[in-house]
Design a protein around this motif. Structure first.
Motif, PDB file in Angstrom:
ATOM      1  N   GLU A 178       0.825  -1.213   0.000  1.00 51.62           N
ATOM      2  CA  GLU A 178       0.000   0.000   0.000  1.00 51.62           C
ATOM      3  C   GLU A 178       0.855   1.257   0.000  1.00 51.62           C
ATOM      4  O   GLU A 178       0.460   2.291  -0.558  1.00 51.62           O
ATOM      5  CB  GLU A 178      -0.929  -0.014   1.212  1.00 51.62           C
ATOM      6  N   LEU A 179       2.022   1.189   0.623  1.00 48.62           N
ATOM      7  CA  LEU A 179       2.941   2.329   0.634  1.00 48.62           C
ATOM      8  C   LEU A 179       3.705   2.481  -0.678  1.00 48.62           C
ATOM      9  O   LEU A 179       4.417   3.476  -0.866  1.00 48.62           O
ATOM     10  CB  LEU A 179       3.936   2.182   1.792  1.00 48.62           C
ATOM     11  N   GLY A 180       3.577   1.515  -1.563  1.00 51.40           N
ATOM     12  CA  GLY A 180       4.288   1.559  -2.837  1.00 51.40           C
ATOM     13  C   GLY A 180       5.696   1.020  -2.780  1.00 51.40           C
ATOM     14  O   GLY A 180       6.417   1.056  -3.790  1.00 51.40           O
ATOM     15  N   LEU A 181       6.103   0.488  -1.649  1.00 55.36           N
ATOM     16  CA  LEU A 181       7.491   0.051  -1.483  1.00 55.36           C
ATOM     17  C   LEU A 181       7.792  -1.241  -2.238  1.00 55.36           C
ATOM     18  O   LEU A 181       8.957  -1.533  -2.515  1.00 55.36           O
ATOM     19  CB  LEU A 181       7.813  -0.121   0.000  1.00 55.36           C
ATOM     20  N   LEU A 182       6.765  -2.003  -2.577  1.00 61.66           N
ATOM     21  CA  LEU A 182       6.985  -3.231  -3.339  1.00 61.66           C
ATOM     22  C   LEU A 182       7.061  -2.959  -4.832  1.00 61.66           C
ATOM     23  O   LEU A 182       7.335  -3.866  -5.620  1.00 61.66           O
ATOM     24  CB  LEU A 182       5.867  -4.242  -3.047  1.00 61.66           C
ATOM     25  N   ALA A 183       6.834  -1.709  -5.222  1.00 59.36           N
ATOM     26  CA  ALA A 183       6.869  -1.329  -6.631  1.00 59.36           C
ATOM     27  C   ALA A 183       8.036  -0.417  -6.951  1.00 59.36           C
ATOM     28  O   ALA A 183       8.083   0.176  -8.026  1.00 59.36           O
ATOM     29  CB  ALA A 183       5.558  -0.650  -7.024  1.00 59.36           C
ATOM     30  N   ILE A 184       8.998  -0.311  -6.042  1.00 59.19           N
ATOM     31  CA  ILE A 184      10.061   0.671  -6.250  1.00 59.19           C
ATOM     32  C   ILE A 184      10.955   0.334  -7.432  1.00 59.19           C
ATOM     33  O   ILE A 184      11.557   1.217  -8.039  1.00 59.19           O
ATOM     34  CB  ILE A 184      10.930   0.837  -4.981  1.00 59.19           C
ATOM     35  N   ASP A 185      11.035  -0.951  -7.808  1.00 54.53           N
ATOM     36  CA  ASP A 185      11.918  -1.357  -8.899  1.00 54.53           C
ATOM     37  C   ASP A 185      11.137  -1.705 -10.156  1.00 54.53           C
ATOM     38  O   ASP A 185      11.671  -2.357 -11.062  1.00 54.53           O
ATOM     39  CB  ASP A 185      12.788  -2.539  -8.461  1.00 54.53           C
ATOM     40  N   ILE A 186       9.874  -1.280 -10.222  1.00 59.11           N
ATOM     41  CA  ILE A 186       9.029  -1.530 -11.391  1.00 59.11           C
ATOM     42  C   ILE A 186       8.922  -0.240 -12.206  1.00 59.11           C
ATOM     43  O   ILE A 186       8.671   0.825 -11.646  1.00 59.11           O
ATOM     44  CB  ILE A 186       7.627  -2.000 -10.955  1.00 59.11           C
ATOM     45  N   PRO A 187       9.120  -0.302 -13.517  1.00 57.41           N
ATOM     46  CA  PRO A 187       9.012   0.910 -14.350  1.00 57.41           C
ATOM     47  C   PRO A 187       7.629   1.551 -14.259  1.00 57.41           C
ATOM     48  O   PRO A 187       6.627   0.867 -14.001  1.00 57.41           O
ATOM     49  CB  PRO A 187       9.292   0.382 -15.763  1.00 57.41           C
ATOM     50  N   GLU A 188       7.590   2.844 -14.490  1.00 54.69           N
ATOM     51  CA  GLU A 188       6.316   3.557 -14.440  1.00 54.69           C
ATOM     52  C   GLU A 188       5.338   3.010 -15.469  1.00 54.69           C
ATOM     53  O   GLU A 188       4.126   2.969 -15.229  1.00 54.69           O
ATOM     54  CB  GLU A 188       6.551   5.050 -14.655  1.00 54.69           C
ATOM     55  N   ALA A 189       5.837   2.591 -16.624  1.00 53.33           N
ATOM     56  CA  ALA A 189       4.975   2.048 -17.671  1.00 53.33           C
ATOM     57  C   ALA A 189       4.253   0.780 -17.223  1.00 53.33           C
ATOM     58  O   ALA A 189       3.191   0.434 -17.760  1.00 53.33           O
ATOM     59  CB  ALA A 189       5.794   1.762 -18.923  1.00 53.33           C
ATOM     60  N   ASP A 190       4.837   0.085 -16.239  1.00 54.60           N
ATOM     61  CA  ASP A 190       4.220  -1.131 -15.703  1.00 54.60           C
ATOM     62  C   ASP A 190       3.497  -0.877 -14.387  1.00 54.60           C
ATOM     63  O   ASP A 190       3.124  -1.821 -13.687  1.00 54.60           O
ATOM     64  CB  ASP A 190       5.292  -2.206 -15.483  1.00 54.60           C
TER      65      ASP A 190
END
Length: 373
Positions: free
Chosen positions: A49-61
């Motif tokens: 929910e904090l977005g910390l699991l998406a830190i290494d995912i490109p913005e396009a994804d």
């Protein structure tokens, strides 16, 4: 290298630190460590929910594309918090493997669920006896009309017991190196759960003719891409370990100020001051090596990248051993009891020296890199 952080990077670090300080205290972590599961799915969802699991995912994804520096900062905070959840295994290593290797359809299938915390993926790559050479694989993927048949074994796969998806490396019958997405509950998989020296959950995995569809394969010959993923994973592990070093050093300094002997704080004794000064020197050297490993993640020269990151892993491993041992000795016998967080830090530092290649193995890689120049 300029490692002053911009506002977004500083906010990312502050957010992670605040969350762990408020939701992941020492007592809560001890309860999780002693539980049957060994981790908290609730904490994992909050990280999503904090977005910390998406830190290494490109913005396009759908990610936030924090880059190597953002990963370094969050990993450092995660290490300081001694997180038991599979942040490095899933949010960094497996996620990066999918980002770099998978097709557009595969990325769309898995990345959103990984970013939200709904699914957990781990890279199943290490094999007994293979050492640090990631190309020595006994696991085999045999092609047939329906897809592939996967057989082999993987050793000490961190966080495998809690994963939904295994990314399994294997030598394909045409000689190429393949990476396969395998559901954790697929028929033919035997899992032998274990605890690592620092209490994290892992497992040895056996694959006995596991049936896979053709679209389970990520990419084609993934040798170079997988090498890049592993190098960046080591850099993130170095950052996580630096966070542990920060915690154990601060705990030792605080203890030396509070603990009295002969009516005087032991921190005022010159001999102990010299020890802590040596610990601080090792700590600052580790910081520099963490920065170096982070910077080298973007290096397109695979040989130079691996040599630099291996050098950083080796030096931080030496710092981890020295600082960990000194911290325990300065605490006396209490330093090895579970009632003090210094013992938990010490065990995490010990695990670092063994994970993703030992200090001696990385020293050898660094030596070979120097000879090649």
């Amino acid at each position: 290298m300029d490692f002053s952080f911009n506002d977004e990077q500083q906010m990312l670090l502050d957010t992670t630190q605040r969350f762990l300080a408020s939701e992941y205290g020492f007592d809560q972590r001890r309860k999780l460590l002693e539980s049957d599961e060994g981790w908290s799915r609730g904490v994992w969802k909050q990280l999503g929910e904090l977005g910390l699991l998406a830190i290494d995912i490109p913005e396009a994804d759908g990610g936030i594309a924090a880059g190597p520096v953002g990963v370094m900062l969050v990993a450092q905070a995660v290490g300081h918090g001694l997180l038991l959840e599979p942040f490095l295994s899933s949010a960094i290593v497996a996620t990066r493997a999918i980002v770099q290797i998978a097709s557009d359809a595969q990325r769309a299938r898995w990345l959103p669920a990984l970013a939200s915390g709904e699914r957990i993926a781990v890279l199943a790559h290490d094999e007994a006896g293979a050492g640090i050479d990631f190309t020595r694989l006994g696991t085999r993927a045999t092609r047939d009309a329906q897809g592939f048949s996967l057989s082999g074994s993987k050793s000490v796969v961190y966080h495998a017991p809690m994963a939904d998806l295994y990314l399994v490396s294997a030598r394909v019958d045409d000689g190429s190196l393949g990476l396969f997405a395998v559901a954790a509950d697929a028929a033919g998989i035997t899992r032998h759960a274990l605890r690592t020296v620092d209490g994290q959950r892992a497992a040895d995995l056996d694959f006995d003719k596991v049936r896979l569809d053709a679209d389970a394969r990520l990419g084609a010959d993934v040798g170079d891409a997988l090498a890049s993923v592993i190098d960046c994973a080591i850099a993130a592990l170095c950052a996580e370990t630096f966070g542990v070093l920060d915690r154990i050093l601060k705990a030792t300094i605080e203890y030396s100020r509070a603990r009295k002997q002969f009516g005087t704080p032991i921190g005022s004794f010159q001999a102990l001051q010299h020890r802590m000064a040596d610990m601080l020197i090792q700590f600052e050297q580790a910081r520099s090596m963490m920065y170096l490993a982070t910077e080298r993640c973007s290096d397109t020269d695979a040989g130079a990248r691996r040599a630099s990151i291996s050098g950083a892993k080796a030096l931080i491993g030496q710092a981890a051993r020295f600082i960990g041992q000194q911290a325990v000795q300065l605490h006396g016998g209490m330093g090895m009891t579970d009632e003090l967080d210094v013992s938990h830090c010490f065990k995490r530092l010990l695990a670092f020296e063994l994970r993703m290649g030992t200090t001696d193995e990385h020293l050898e890689i660094y030596r070979r890199g120097l000879q090649a120049e």
